[in-house]
Design a protein around this motif. Structure first.
Motif, short mmCIF file in Angstrom:
data_model
loop_
_atom_site.label_atom_id
_atom_site.label_comp_id
_atom_site.label_asym_id
_atom_site.label_seq_id
_atom_site.Cartn_x
_atom_site.Cartn_y
_atom_site.Cartn_z
N ASP A 23 0.77 -1.34 0.01
CA ASP A 23 -0.25 0.07 -0.04
C ASP A 23 0.89 1.23 -0.21
O ASP A 23 0.62 2.25 -0.77
N ASP A 30 1.29 4.40 -3.10
CA ASP A 30 0.85 5.85 -2.86
C ASP A 30 1.66 6.86 -3.34
O ASP A 30 2.75 6.71 -3.51
N GLN A 62 -5.65 4.34 -5.48
CA GLN A 62 -5.55 5.19 -4.24
C GLN A 62 -6.68 5.98 -4.19
O GLN A 62 -7.01 6.73 -3.23
#
Length: 185
Positions: A31, A35, A139
């Motif tokens: 994750d 980003d 995102q």
């Protein structure tokens, strides 16, 4: 000796570990890597949002569940379907008073009885965003309240932000789309 038809314990453990990847540090690393923000910005934003959520829960845990807190580059977004005006004001005041917050945007709607419909619509919007090959939708967060979609998050470009809005508006049943998508500066 008779052989069992059950998988070997090692294979079973491996399958369980891989199926829960999203809940491991490896999922968090993935994750973080996808980003648009730096790791430091992500950590600062997470600290801010958790501080605000904690303050809201300390005041009224039931009402706090109706306010979704997002933070991107120290800009806080409060989104939710909640009728309690004093709690809305408290949420904004709490966010503004949180260390590190540069700006607060609130988007509150009255509570409705459309939760099941909104969840179904959210799933359709999510599927369309992910299914669009021209869009990096990893995102993009979304909230759906009374068939109105709110898009939040960091995107690669202004073109991605515009495309995400177009895709969401194209989903049958969506009444309105509000975008708080942030392209790189």
């Amino acid at each position: 000796m008779r052989r069992s038809n059950q998988p070997a314990p090692v294979i079973l453990i491996l399958c369980l570990a891989l199926s829960s990847l999203a809940w491991t540090p490896w999922g968090a690393i993935y994750d973080s890597a996808r980003d648009e923000r730096s790791v430091g910005d992500q950590a600062a934003d997470k600290k801010i949002s958790l501080s605000i959520k904690g303050g809201l829960a300390d005041k009224d845990s039931k009402l706090a569940l109706k306010v979704h807190v997002y933070c991107f580059l120290k800009h806080v977004y409060l989104v939710g379907a909640i009728n309690d005006q004093p709690f809305r004001a408290f949420a904004v005041k709490t966010a503004k008073g949180t260390e590190g917050v540069k700006q607060v945007t609130s988007y509150f709607k009255p509570e409705t009885d459309t939760t099941a419909d909104d969840l179904e619509l959210a799933a359709k919007v999510r599927a369309e965003l992910i299914g669009n090959g021209d869009l990096s939708s990893t995102q993009i967060e979304q909230e759906v309240m009374n068939a109105e979609v709110v898009l939040l998050g960091m995107v690669r470009s202004q073109a991605d932000a515009a495309l995400a809005v177009k895709v969401a508006k194209g989903v049958k049943g969506v009444k309105k789309v509000t975008s708080f998508l942030i392209p790189p500066k």
